[in-house]
Design a protein around this motif. Structure first.
Motif: not given
Length: 198
Positions: A76-86, A88-99
């Motif tokens: 299936a399409p990856k939920l963690f995008p490859p290296a790059g801006p997308a 970092w945005k996904a990881l930032q949102l994950q950190a915000l949700g986890d926060g």
């Protein structure tokens, strides 16, 4: 694979939602276990859920690591995008949700205890963290996709947890764009099949 879980844990929900989004939920055996059960210790010395035992016998914890591992399985399409801006945005949102979750879960225990000034201040600080996170998400809501990244899944789980544990503190007022986004994604299988219980 074997996933140690609690049906009410939003961090477990992240993992099961990822597995559903990836189409691999049928490959995971769910093991309901309490965090005080000694049987959990060989899987996780921190005695926390979620904890995952891979098919290779490797124990993994906690939700960010488990979700990234699940993202490595299947086509299936990856939920963690490859290296790059997308990414970092996904990881930032994950950190915000986890926060949001990190500020909300422990607060449930505090409200049941005697409310001295220190405890009231702690609760207010945690509420402030959630309020600020919600305002950031409202400003970005129109850019959120339909659970296509780990960030979006985490945010959806966080909002679901607020509904589940804090219905007396509704988050929707003042956040109409986020409310509209959540109304769409909560109906998707990853969310609809993982509603918390307990």
């Amino acid at each position: 694979m074997k996933l140690a879980f609690s049906p009410a844990s939003p961090y477990v929900r992240k993992c099961t939602a990822c597995a559903i989004a990836r189409g691999i939920d049928g490959k995971i055996e769910l093991w309901k276990v309490g965090t005080t059960d000694p049987a959990l210790l060989p899987l996780n010395p921190l005695s926390k859920v979620p904890s995952l035992l891979t098919d290779d016998g490797v124990p993994l914890y906690d939700s960010p690591v488990i979700c990234e591992y699940l993202d490595s399985i299947g086509d299936a399409p990856k939920l963690f995008p490859p290296a790059g801006p997308a990414r970092w945005k996904a990881l930032q949102l994950q950190a915000l949700g986890d926060g949001i979750l990190d500020a909300s879960q422990p607060r449930r225990r505090e409200v049941a205890l005697p409310q001295d000034d220190g405890r009231k201040e702690y609760i207010a600080i945690q509420q402030g963290k959630v309020a600020r996170a919600l305002d950031v998400l409202e400003a970005e809501a129109e850019k959120l996709g339909l659970l296509t990244t780990i960030g979006e899944i985490t945010v959806a789980c966080a909002l679901g947890y607020l509904d589940f544990r804090y219905p007396h503190e509704p988050w929707r007022p003042g956040h109409p764009k986020l409310e509209a986004w959540y109304a769409k994604v909560v109906e998707l299988p990853a969310m609809a099949k993982t509603a918390p219980v307990g």
